[in-house]
Design a protein around this motif. Sequence first.
Motif, PDB file in Angstrom:
ATOM      1  N   TYR A 143       0.859  -1.183   0.000  1.00 14.73           N
ATOM      2  CA  TYR A 143       0.000   0.000   0.000  1.00 14.73           C
ATOM      3  C   TYR A 143       0.895   1.233   0.000  1.00 14.73           C
ATOM      4  CZ  TYR A 143      -3.482  -3.407   1.573  1.00 14.73           C
ATOM      5  OH  TYR A 143      -4.302  -4.508   1.683  1.00 14.73           O
TER       6      TYR A 143
ATOM      7  N   THR B  42      -5.400   2.039   4.271  1.00 16.85           N
ATOM      8  CA  THR B  42      -6.521   1.112   4.338  1.00 16.85           C
ATOM      9  C   THR B  42      -5.991  -0.261   3.967  1.00 16.85           C
ATOM     10  OG1 THR B  42      -8.119   2.831   3.816  1.00 16.85           O
ATOM     11  CG2 THR B  42      -8.805   0.561   3.419  1.00 16.85           C
ATOM     12  N   VAL B  43      -6.067  -1.159   4.931  1.00 21.19           N
ATOM     13  CA  VAL B  43      -5.445  -2.480   4.794  1.00 21.19           C
ATOM     14  C   VAL B  43      -6.551  -3.533   4.745  1.00 21.19           C
ATOM     15  CG1 VAL B  43      -3.915  -4.152   5.906  1.00 21.19           C
ATOM     16  CG2 VAL B  43      -3.394  -1.699   6.022  1.00 21.19           C
ATOM     17  N   ASN B  44      -6.517  -4.344   3.727  1.00 21.98           N
ATOM     18  CA  ASN B  44      -7.497  -5.416   3.597  1.00 21.98           C
ATOM     19  C   ASN B  44      -6.928  -6.716   4.134  1.00 21.98           C
ATOM     20  OD1 ASN B  44      -9.878  -4.258   2.248  1.00 21.98           O
ATOM     21  ND2 ASN B  44      -8.338  -3.655   0.745  1.00 21.98           N
TER      22      ASN B  44
ATOM     23  N   ASN C  86      -8.306   1.057  13.179  1.00 21.73           N
ATOM     24  CA  ASN C  86      -9.774   1.199  13.198  1.00 21.73           C
ATOM     25  C   ASN C  86     -10.228   2.143  14.309  1.00 21.73           C
ATOM     26  OD1 ASN C  86     -10.051  -0.574  10.990  1.00 21.73           O
ATOM     27  ND2 ASN C  86      -9.955  -2.349  12.356  1.00 21.73           N
TER      28      ASN C  86
ATOM     29  N   GLY D 236     -11.565  -8.084   6.127  1.00 31.82           N
ATOM     30  CA  GLY D 236     -11.999  -7.001   5.263  1.00 31.82           C
ATOM     31  C   GLY D 236     -11.143  -5.765   5.450  1.00 31.82           C
ATOM     32  N   SER D 237     -11.792  -4.615   5.375  1.00 28.41           N
ATOM     33  CA  SER D 237     -11.096  -3.333   5.343  1.00 28.41           C
ATOM     34  C   SER D 237     -10.780  -2.810   6.744  1.00 28.41           C
ATOM     35  CB  SER D 237     -12.000  -2.350   4.602  1.00 28.41           C
ATOM     36  OG  SER D 237     -11.393  -1.114   4.487  1.00 28.41           O
ATOM     37  N   ASN D 238      -9.562  -2.344   6.931  1.00 32.02           N
ATOM     38  CA  ASN D 238      -9.118  -1.769   8.211  1.00 32.02           C
ATOM     39  C   ASN D 238      -8.374  -0.477   7.944  1.00 32.02           C
ATOM     40  OD1 ASN D 238      -9.209  -4.242  10.372  1.00 32.02           O
ATOM     41  ND2 ASN D 238      -8.721  -4.980   8.319  1.00 32.02           N
ATOM     42  N   THR D 239      -8.482   0.473   8.870  1.00 34.66           N
ATOM     43  CA  THR D 239      -7.636   1.649   8.761  1.00 34.66           C
ATOM     44  C   THR D 239      -6.474   1.520   9.744  1.00 34.66           C
ATOM     45  OG1 THR D 239      -9.014   2.866  10.337  1.00 34.66           O
ATOM     46  CG2 THR D 239      -9.468   3.197   7.987  1.00 34.66           C
TER      47      THR D 239
END
Length: 129
Positions: A5, A44-46, A76, A106-109
Motif C-alpha cells: 500500500y 486502508t489495509v485489507n 480502526n 476485510g477493510s481496516n484503517t
Amino acid sequence: VGQRYEAETAPAVCQGTIDSNHTGFTGTGFCNGTAAVGAYVQFTVNAAQAGTATLGVRYANGASSGAARPANVVVNGTTVGTVSFEVTGGWSTWSTKSLTAALNAGSNTVRLEPTTADGLANIDRLDTA
Ligand code: GCU
C-alpha cells in the motif's frame, strides 16, 4: 501473499505533502507529513481473515538532530501501540519498521499519528506479510 500500500495512493491519506525529492521510494512518492502532533498518514489495509497481522512500514528519517519521530499506531480508530521511527542516516535511506496489529476481516484503517511537533518520518509505504 503480501500486499503493498503506497502512501501516495488513495484511499491512503497523507496529512502533509506527497514528495519525491529524496530518492529510493517506491511508487511515485512518499508522504512528508506536516510537522505537527497528530498529522497522520493512514492506510486502508485489507485482511482476508481476522487475526494478528505483521505490517511493515517503510520510512526515512534523516533528521540532523538525530531525533526519532515517534507515533501512535491507531487501528480502526483505537490506539493499539506506539512506534519510534529512529534516524535512518539520511532522507534517501529507507528502513522498515515491523508492527503487529489485530485486524478485522476485510477493510481496516491503520493510522500513524505522530506524538511530537516534528511530525512523522517520511513514509513510503506499508506492506502486509
Ligand atoms: C527535510 C526533508 C523532508 C522532511 C523534513 C522533516 O525538510 O527534506 O523530506 O520531511 O526535513 O524534518 O520532516
